[in-house]
Design an enzyme around this catalytic site. Structure first.
Site, short mmCIF file in Angstrom:
data_model
loop_
_atom_site.label_atom_id
_atom_site.label_comp_id
_atom_site.label_asym_id
_atom_site.label_seq_id
_atom_site.Cartn_x
_atom_site.Cartn_y
_atom_site.Cartn_z
N LYS A 55 -4.52 9.26 5.44
CA LYS A 55 -5.94 8.63 5.63
C LYS A 55 -6.76 9.01 6.69
O LYS A 55 -7.36 8.03 7.53
CB LYS A 55 -5.25 6.96 5.16
CG LYS A 55 -5.17 6.20 3.95
CD LYS A 55 -4.74 5.24 4.66
CE LYS A 55 -3.50 4.61 4.86
NZ LYS A 55 -2.91 3.16 5.24
N ASP A 70 3.08 -1.78 4.00
CA ASP A 70 2.33 -2.89 3.63
C ASP A 70 2.37 -3.20 2.41
O ASP A 70 1.93 -4.45 2.48
CB ASP A 70 1.00 -1.98 4.39
CG ASP A 70 0.86 -0.75 3.81
OD1 ASP A 70 1.54 -0.21 2.94
OD2 ASP A 70 -1.07 -0.93 3.91
MG MG Z 1 -3.72 -2.35 4.74
#
Ligand code: MG
Ligand code: ADP
Length: 489
Positions: free
Chosen positions: A190, A225
């Protein structure tokens, strides 16, 4: 100053004021139509393509469960084999390092009766330069934020005497977990390019930073997550089997039977189940890709990697659209006789921009016009604005539909192994992430693909539930389940 580590990294947010310089085109008698038609053809994801992607991903999941590196999906063991029950009690913290922000949260849990008695959170955006800096800098920044937040603890929050504050650490990057409270970073994704973390235990990195800050807290659970989201959703609903993130990046996890994990050696837990973090962003087989995807990938800090993520997640959708528009401006005179120079800046057009443009229902597409002006410094005709919307829709439709195929790949894997136990009853997919939350069209395309793939009857049993910030509470619940102190329940 920013270190020169990859153009993608330093260009995550537009810098400097607006620039309206235009490069003048020589030939204006060209049209964007052929470019648009070709794009739509190459991005099409009709049912057979989706089915192919879903089946290939299911097969890849199986390969990754047999042996590490067996497939593109890493199928990482989470070491979370006890899911929240509702009995959890006490004060716990969570810290979530995502793609754009980090969040800190505290929660006071009151057991079956009272459940979540109080919760508080804060969100801090991660400065651009820290995404490309050193590991110490990043973790010191996080520990400082956590320390400031912990100082404000008061009111309903109460830590029993003799107990240390415990944290569930949600870390949304690929980690090779070594136990519930340790794991080694495989690689940043990312757009992060922090030096000195890959190959290290991220819990140790955080613990050392907390020590440097004089903060007396300990990490009891390191969770991805997706795993946090699953745990948080499962606390309220026992039918939750899968969790998916569609935000800056994308990933998914699910509840797996230990017997179905050949690579799992050693002790099996009493529950016989565990959560598998698929890391599905790394998938690449059978995806409908274009020159724009290939060029974006080549220019990225991780070429050849995370292809599925680069096709469906929020960090990239705007950038793909920008690349298409640039070509249309250069070769198809989309914005008239000149090419807006700002449009050549990588990542100048973000996913929230294309979302805002697609949600412009005015007749003259006012918002599209002003977004293009603000972002690219370009004046646009109504015709051009309509083309821009078509481009956004094409890229977003492909992304949403492929995300739907991924969801089905996991559901069908569990269903095949359990002789129909999934599709025959209510099954919940917990969903989190800003892309899914805000982008109405994208969300609709995800749902459409799931329904097309499963058929109307079966898809009625599949509930995709948006669980905003569930991963924070989930991580805190897992910190509680793995507390080093005696449970008082
Ligand atoms: Mg997140
Ligand atoms: P993270 O993935 O960093 O943990 P989020 O789940 O909040 O964070 O997702 C943030 C991402 O969601 C952004 O990077 C962006 O791609 C997308 N997003 C945020 N707001 C919008 C919006 N209004 N419209 C479309 N996409 C959005």
């Amino acid at each position: 100053m920013l270190p020169a580590v990859g153009s993608l990294c330093i260009s995550r947010t537009p810098r400097g004021g607006p620039r309206f310089t235009m490069a003048v085109r020589s030939n204006v008698n060209v049209s964007v139509a052929p470019i648009l038609t070709k794009l739509q053809k190459e991005c099409a994801a009709p049912l057979p393509v989706l089915r192919n992607v879903a089946d290939a991903m299911t097969a890849d999941m199986r390969a990754g469960l047999v042996v590490d590196g067996g497939g593109e999906l890493k199928m990482i063991l989470s070491y979370v084999d006890a899911l929240p029950t509702g009995n959890e009690r006490g004060l716990f913290y969570a810290l979530d390092l995502g793609g754009t922000n980090f969040r800190v949260l505290r929660v006071q849990l009151g057991g079956q009766e009272e459940r979540v008695q109080a919760t508080e959170f804060e969100q801090v955006s991660i400065p651009q330069e820290l995404m490309c800096g050193t590991s110490e800098e990043l973790f010191d920044f996080i520990a400082t934020g956590l320390a400031k937040f912990a100082e404000k603890e008061a009111g309903k929050f109460h830590l029993p005497q003799g107990r240390q504050r415990e944290i569930g650490f949600t870390f949304s990057f690929p980690v090779k977990q070594t136990s519930i409270d340790s794991g080694v970073l495989i690689k940043w994704t990312k757009g992060f390019s922090v030096s000195g973390t890959a190959g290290k235990d991220v819990v140790a990195c955080l613990n050392e930073a907390m020590e440097r800050q004089g903060l007396d807290m300990r990490v009891s659970a390191l969770v991805n997550d997706t795993v946090g989201t699953l745990a948080g959703a499962r606390y309220w609903d026992e039918d939750v089997m899968v969790a998916v993130i569609l935000g800056t990046g994308t990933n998914a996890c699910y509840v797996e039977q230990m017997d179905a994990i050949p690579k799992l050696q050693g002790n099996k837990s009493p529950s016989g189940r565990t959560i598998i973090n698929t890391e599905w962003g790394a998938f690449s087989k059978g995806l409908p890709l274009t020159e724009f995807d290939r060029d974006m990938d080549a220019a990225s800090i991780n070429p050849g990697e995370q292809i599925y993520e680069k096709t469906i997640s929020g960090m990239y959708l705007g950038e793909i659209v920008r690349r298409v528009l640039l070509k249309m401006a250069e070769e198809g005179a989309l914005f008239g006789n000149s090419v807006p120079e700002k449009l050549s800046m990588p990542f100048v057009l973000r996913t929230p921009h294309i979302c805002a443009m697609q949600q412009d229902y005015s007749e003259d597409l006012q918002a599209v016009g002003s977004t293009l002006y603000d972002v690219a410094g370009v004046e646009s005709s109504l015709k051009a604005r309509k083309v821009v919307i078509e481009v956004c829709d094409t890229i977003v439709k492909r992304g949403g539909r492929l995300a739907g195929a991924g969801i089905v790949s996991i559901l069908q894997k569990i269903d095949e192994d359990s002789n129909g136990a999934i599709f025959g009853k209510r099954t919940v997919v917990a969903m989190d992430g800003g892309l899914y939350e805000h982008y109405t069209q994208y969300r609709r395309y995800v749902h459409e693909a799931v329904t097309e793939l499963l058929g109307t009857e079966i898809s009625k049993n599949v509930v995709i539930e948006h669980t905003k910030d569930g991963s924070g509470i989930g991580a805190a619940l897992l910190a509680s389940a793995n507390s080093k102190f005696d449970h008082d329940y």
